[in-house]
Scaffold this active site. Structure first.
Site, PDB file in Angstrom:
ATOM      1  CB  THR A   1      -0.852   0.171   1.143  1.00  8.82           C
ATOM      2  OG1 THR A   1      -0.144   0.130   2.366  1.00  8.82           O
ATOM      3  CG2 THR A   1      -1.803  -1.215   1.448  1.00  8.82           C
TER       4      THR A   1
ATOM      5  CB  CYS B   1      -3.348   0.923  12.159  1.00  4.91           C
ATOM      6  SG  CYS B   1      -4.564   1.548  11.143  1.00  4.91           S
TER       7      CYS B   1
ATOM      8  CB  CYS C   1      -0.455   1.815  10.203  1.00  8.96           C
ATOM      9  SG  CYS C   1      -0.957   1.948   8.647  1.00  8.96           S
TER      10      CYS C   1
ATOM     11  NE  ARG D   1      -7.336  -8.571   4.051  1.00  9.92           N
ATOM     12  CZ  ARG D   1      -7.635  -8.807   2.842  1.00  9.92           C
ATOM     13  NH1 ARG D   1      -8.066  -7.922   2.009  1.00  9.92           N
ATOM     14  NH2 ARG D   1      -7.423 -10.142   2.472  1.00  9.92           N
TER      15      ARG D   1
ATOM     16  NE  ARG E   1       4.651   9.737  -0.006  1.00  9.09           N
ATOM     17  CZ  ARG E   1       5.885   9.462   0.110  1.00  9.09           C
ATOM     18  NH1 ARG E   1       6.396   9.276   1.055  1.00  9.09           N
ATOM     19  NH2 ARG E   1       6.536   9.882  -1.078  1.00  9.09           N
TER      20      ARG E   1
ATOM     21  CB  CYS F   1      -2.131   5.139   8.262  1.00  7.12           C
ATOM     22  SG  CYS F   1      -3.891   4.599   8.183  1.00  7.12           S
TER      23      CYS F   1
ATOM     24  CB  CYS G   1      -3.887   4.675  12.854  1.00  2.00           C
ATOM     25  SG  CYS G   1      -2.292   4.390  11.794  1.00  2.00           S
TER      26      CYS G   1
END
Length: 496
Positions: free
Chosen positions: A30, A38, A34, A41, A63, A65, A68
């Site tokens: 992705t 978090c 995080c 999933r 980058r 999240c 969270c």
């Protein structure tokens, strides 16, 4: 200090919030990093990387999240118990040193070359000083965008960016969107959530980890509040903070998970420095889980930790101020020390053009005290000599008492000032140098408590400063020794 991947992934599986801020979880599929807690999933193990700082994750192309908000976490205290080059550099970066003086200024202050500094920081953290400062500025900007109605131009300069173009470029790199896209639709400030700048006042939420024993730190500051400079109660603390563009006035109050800070600042460029000072005063970057786990392991301290979970160590707006107040507090009651401090501030502190309530002065700077006639303030000859010696050393730059100071050198410098002894040096280490293992070993309360129970304070390392706060809270507060510890050097004695 690379995190152990297997341990970290178990924390992700368990959604363990105790690891938030210590470890940042980056998912390769992705491109997002995080918190371990978090609720998104659960990623597959082979798709996850772990970083010890948000800056390292961002430098690797990930980058933050949006769900969270790992960039909103309190800073890491992983290096605070250390006094080496990297630890000092990280504390100075967090305090905004690079924003004010650049990497060259940071290296000069630490007496090393830029190349050596960069190499050392990269080896420990994974990225260099400039990247850490950039992430810090981006996080400050995100905070202002989210919680205020400032224009993007005001946000850029308040966060420490040198230009709007640099601000836009960095924010796109850190968050993959233009800055304006980070502001919530509809403008949260218009919903009455205390987020707008009106009449020159800025309102922010300063987050901290739970638990947070607000009563302990607000009570400690309230009892010692210096009239004219501070005004405090059980659930509120206000004070004047000196900045490069003149005195600022701040007010803080506790709320669930954060403190609400109301700031009147003459120049938004000073905002980052002021916020860093406030986070220090209220110990907002502490990791209470790590501290309480160690202290609660001692059967003698366990009941105290259970009674006051999340105890904090009050920090300092300015190290020189704490040292002066410690000297004034030697061998006298808290009320007596407060009276002397009020007189000193009234005589030498910078006066506010427009007083705000009972707040009228900033605390005097070292140069003002070093050059002043201190007669007529009710100080003993020993205290006058101690204050002048302390102020002269600080004003000349020979004694540094800030978060990036060499703690060993600072302690030696304090003890070399006539009239300053071990209690004062230990107290300054706790509050001004932010040493979590600072321990005023000459304090009567601590000595008597340990002696009565045959306790060994060394077993509380590296969190002895927090242990001291627990013991003082249980025993009524610190007490300087009635007589100076035996010494062959008059320079190491506490004044009476």
């Amino acid at each position: 200090m690379e995190p152990d991947p297997d341990t970290c992934y178990r924390a992700v599986v368990a959604r363990d919030s105790r690891f938030d801020g210590r470890v940042f979880t980056a998912v390769t599929t992705t491109g997002i990093y995080c918190r371990p807690s978090c609720p998104s999933r659960l990623p597959l193990r082979h798709n996850v990387r772990f970083y010890s700082s948000a800056a390292a994750a961002a430098a690797s192309g990930f980058r933050a999240c949006k769900r969270c908000r790992p960039d909103a976490l309190p800073g890491s205290r992983a290096w605070d118990h250390r006094g080496d080059l990297v630890a000092r550099a990280l504390r100075l970066i967090a305090a905004g040193e690079i924003d004010e003086r650049g990497v060259a200024g940071l290296a000069s202050r630490l007496s090393v070359s830029e190349r050596h500094l960069h190499r050392s920081v990269v080896a420990e953290v994974g990225v260099g000083p400039l990247a850490l400062a950039r992430t810090r500025r981006a996080q400050t900007a995100r905070l202002l965008i989210d919680q205020t109605s400032l224009t993007m131009t005001d946000v850029a300069f308040a966060a420490g960016f040198s230009s709007v173009r640099q601000f836009n470029d960095v924010m796109r790199e850190e968050f993959a969107v233009v800055p304006s896209a980070l502001r919530r639709p509809g403008g949260t400030a218009r919903r009455g959530t205390a987020r707008e700048r009106a009449g020159g006042q800025l309102v922010l939420r300063l987050v901290h980890r739970e638990p947070y024993h607000a009563a302990g730190i607000f009570g400690f500051l309230s009892v010692r509040a210096v009239g004219g400079v501070e005004a405090a109660g059980p659930t509120s603390y206000s004070r004047v903070v000196a900045t490069a563009h003149g005195p600022s006035v701040v007010t803080l109050a506790p709320c669930a998970g954060h403190l609400v800070a109301r700031l009147s600042i003459p120049d938004l460029g000073d905002l980052g420095v002021v916020v860093a000072k406030l986070r220090s005063v209220f110990d907002l970057d502490a990791d209470p889980g790590a501290v309480d786990d160690v202290l609660a392991g001692d059967p003698l301290l366990s009941p105290l930790v259970a009674a006051r979970p999340g105890m904090r160590v009050p920090g300092a707006v300015d190290g020189f101020e704490i040292a002066v107040r410690a000297v004034l507090g030697q061998q006298v009651s808290v009320a007596g020390a407060r009276t002397l401090a009020v007189r000193l501030c009234g005589a030498l502190g910078e006066q506010l053009v427009e007083p705000e309530g009972s707040l009228t002065h900033a605390f005097p700077v070292a140069g003002a005290v070093a050059d002043a006639d201190l007669d007529g303030l009710g100080l003993t000859g020993g205290r006058v000599r101690a204050l002048r010696g302390l102020a002269t050393e600080v004003a000349a730059g020979r004694l540094e008492l800030g978060p990036g100071a060499d703690r060993v050198a600072a302690r030696a410098g304090l003890l070399a000032v006539p009239g300053i002894g071990p209690w004062t040096a230990g107290y300054v280490a706790m509050r001004a140098l932010r040493d979590p293992d600072g321990w005023p070993d000459a304090d009567l309360v601590l000595r008597r408590w340990a002696a009565a129970r045959a306790a060994d304070p060394n077993g509380w390392r590296p969190w002895r400063a927090y242990a001291a706060m627990h013991l003082w809270a249980d025993s009524g507060g610190p007490a300087t020794p009635i007589a100076a510890a035996p010494t062959t050097s008059p320079a190491a004695k506490d004044v009476r």
